[in-house]
Design an enzyme around this catalytic site. Sequence first.
Site, short mmCIF file in Angstrom:
data_model
loop_
_atom_site.label_atom_id
_atom_site.label_comp_id
_atom_site.label_asym_id
_atom_site.label_seq_id
_atom_site.Cartn_x
_atom_site.Cartn_y
_atom_site.Cartn_z
N GLU A 167 0.94 6.67 -3.63
CA GLU A 167 0.44 7.64 -4.60
C GLU A 167 0.30 9.00 -3.91
OE1 GLU A 167 -2.47 5.32 -7.59
OE2 GLU A 167 -3.16 5.34 -5.52
N ASP A 200 -2.18 3.26 -1.17
CA ASP A 200 -3.13 3.76 -2.15
C ASP A 200 -3.53 5.18 -1.78
OD1 ASP A 200 -4.95 3.21 -4.43
OD2 ASP A 200 -6.51 3.50 -2.92
#
Length: 885
Positions: free
Chosen positions: A508, A471
Amino acid sequence: MGKLSYARAHWVARSLIAWDVNVEDTICYLYASKSATLFLTEDGIEGHDMKIQVEQDIFGLPLKVIEKFPHIADYKAFKIPYSVDIKSLLKCQLAIASFSENGKCSDATGLQLPGVLDDLFSYSGPLGAVFTREAVSLYLWSPTAQVVCACIYRDPSGGDPLVKVQLDEANGVWSVNGPRSWEGCYYAYEVSIYHPGTLQIETCRVNDPYARGLSADGERTLLVNLDSDSLKPQGWDELADEKPDLPSFSDITIYELHIRDFSANDKTVNPEFCGGYLAFTCEDSAGVCHLRKLRNAGLSHVHLLPSFHFAGVDDEKEKWKHIDDNRLATLPPDSDEQQAEVVAIQDEDGYNWGYNPVLWGVPKGSYASSPNGPCRTLEFRKMVQAINRIGLRVVLDVVYNHLHASGPLDRNSVLDKVVPGYYLRRNADGCIEHSTCTNNTASEHFMVERLILDDLLCWAVDYKVDGFRFDLMGHIMKSTMVKAKCALFSLSKEFSGVDGSKIYIYGEGWDFGEVAENGRGVNASQFNICGTGIGSFNDRIRDAVLGGSPFGHPLQQGFATGLSLQPNEHDQGSKPVMDNALATLKDHIQVGLAANLRDFVFTSHKGEAVKGCEVLTHDGLPVAYALCPTETVNYVSAHDNETLFDIVSLKTPFEVSVGDRCRINHLATSIVALSQGIPFFHAGDEMLRSKSLDRDSYNSGDWFNRLDFSYQTNNWGVGLPPKEKNEKNWPLIKPRLADSSFKPLKSHILAAVDNFRDLLKIRYSSPLFRLRTAASIQERVRFHNTGTSWVPGVIVMSIEDGYEGMPGLSQLDPIYSYIVVVFNACPSQVSFVSYALRERTLQLHPVQLMSSDELIQTSSYESHSGCFIVPPWTTSVFVETRKSD
């Protein structure tokens, strides 16, 4: 004059402080108070135990300090005398002050300590609980603590401790040896330490940062030995040999799934297992059967949303509050009552995505049959084993970029109690950075990075996880990610029971906040991570296919949603403007289809030969950044933002039928499925999943996040989505939800599932869809509908294979020698003629010839003219079967 509540100075090395202070020929002093009694007066700092003069270093900060802390490169440097006992000083409240020539205090501030802590206390020895035959030993890294005690309990909560023992310190590490009888007990640390959040010495009750077990809601740390045979499902030690085959990372296809979504509403699952780990062990459940269908079509990996210990869901299910599903089902599809009831209990129900990390190394208790004891460990392992036995590998979503809580008081604060001010990234004033949403962590600090690496190895070795999705990976340093990849890759079946060469990592790579443009060191952003083999999400292809971005106007259209070809009510410019925009987005998609490779050369819509990195986004950034195909993860939807069906329903004009919206949903999915690189799909997109147009369902309960593996409904029209994130779009959402023609039928859902499986079958029917190198993609992939005379709304891609003995192009596919894919985003049938594709023996792919979609079977190719005819909103795949000898 300054504030002691700020920390604008940085103690960056053993004898060096960096401070952006306005001084010339002034005097600076460092102050320390073991009892935290410092206070600021007009004359300076009082209440100190020690006052040390520091001298400015005219040579400034050394290069190694600037490389580690680039954001303070221009700060002045001050030297601390070598005679000072630094290690004792670091246990005190600290401040630094400057004085002008007249003796007046001109500035004062507290200090940030990560630099000096790394310099003096970097540690690679044991941490957490270590089990031997004779003892259970505890190790805690807390170099600024004054006293550390461990309270040992028999029970998960309540009662007095069996024993309270004080730990001994050696170079910042506190430890104690206890009897083997401690195994199965619980413990909590009491750490007496100075905390900059309160400017006081605090006695913090805290769990072990290296906890491997917990009681409910993290009340206490469980002394659990993960090597115990009692915590291993039958066949666990042999699981490495049962792992589904993975010849290459290029063969990966990822399906993103939330553990609770998977089974919370599945009536075919044992009610005791619904919403939890063990639902994956129900071999005949609708959800497992669905996964098996996808696996049989080619799917390789299931990506599980966070399943470590996170805040926001009580571990004890009996405390959850519930809505009345039956009553809400009677309400109008555009009513605001559903969301009001969901929101009223959203922090007290059983639902949250889990991006609120508290402890990274323990499975979440709410997904287990019991949150106490070692149950969660055993059941998580059973889940991994069950998914592997379906034929799928397991990816764990890890959230190392931030923590849910901080400070000395919050029960969910752990790391900031153990070493205050170290684990969390601070701004210029010493306040915690919150660009990731809250409490950003600092992987540029040695022991933060070490904790991340140790945690990854625990999940890989002790839970046999097959991959990791990071993340907000861009908030982690590139060096940390490279070390993580190397550490995982080094694992072997012989020594670790795991083949680390098969563990894929991606994340990400967004570049924003304090880390943007390498503000805190070289970060793991899209442009920095290339060349490492680590994947990053390709938002370029998502935005080009769907239109706009998650931060733009919700009605902005893209290639698949009608831009220029079937405009909606939103003003997107004149027809020439829209035509040019559509042509530009086609280029973005073509780059994505070629794995978003930086150096891939193709012909742009302007008729120019360009590299992928020379094609620019609307904000001037290169579209392409990858150096190898597996560095690109292509997607059009994920848990964030609206589902694919919802975004299509939002952006397409009202007059488009639901059947045609389903075709557009399939068209968008096909672009991802047939691209080079790693395809990524959000669970339910293949079933036309809807969240009733909720753009952020992280806490929207089962009601808005429902998955239905019986294929009866896609969850469209279950009320206006929650007000907090969606209210400004309610005027757009309400009429769509109210219109019954937007809701798909079961037949639409079944067709969508069949179409998705067909795409997977096509992808895995030929290695040409899964090329392993940038050179191979450049050699074999071509785009034909290019230049200034292109047919709008159509992308034509060919992939060529070689023949035995053919110079320059090797043979990869034993069945097909040539493939042509035509993506038609037009609302009508298109005819495309290519001179370069004449005289081939192309036929519709066998999978599409057998498709339940009758329209796709009307696709055709005429060899003599090179003419392709493709139905509206359709992707047609043509193959040339290799001639036998």
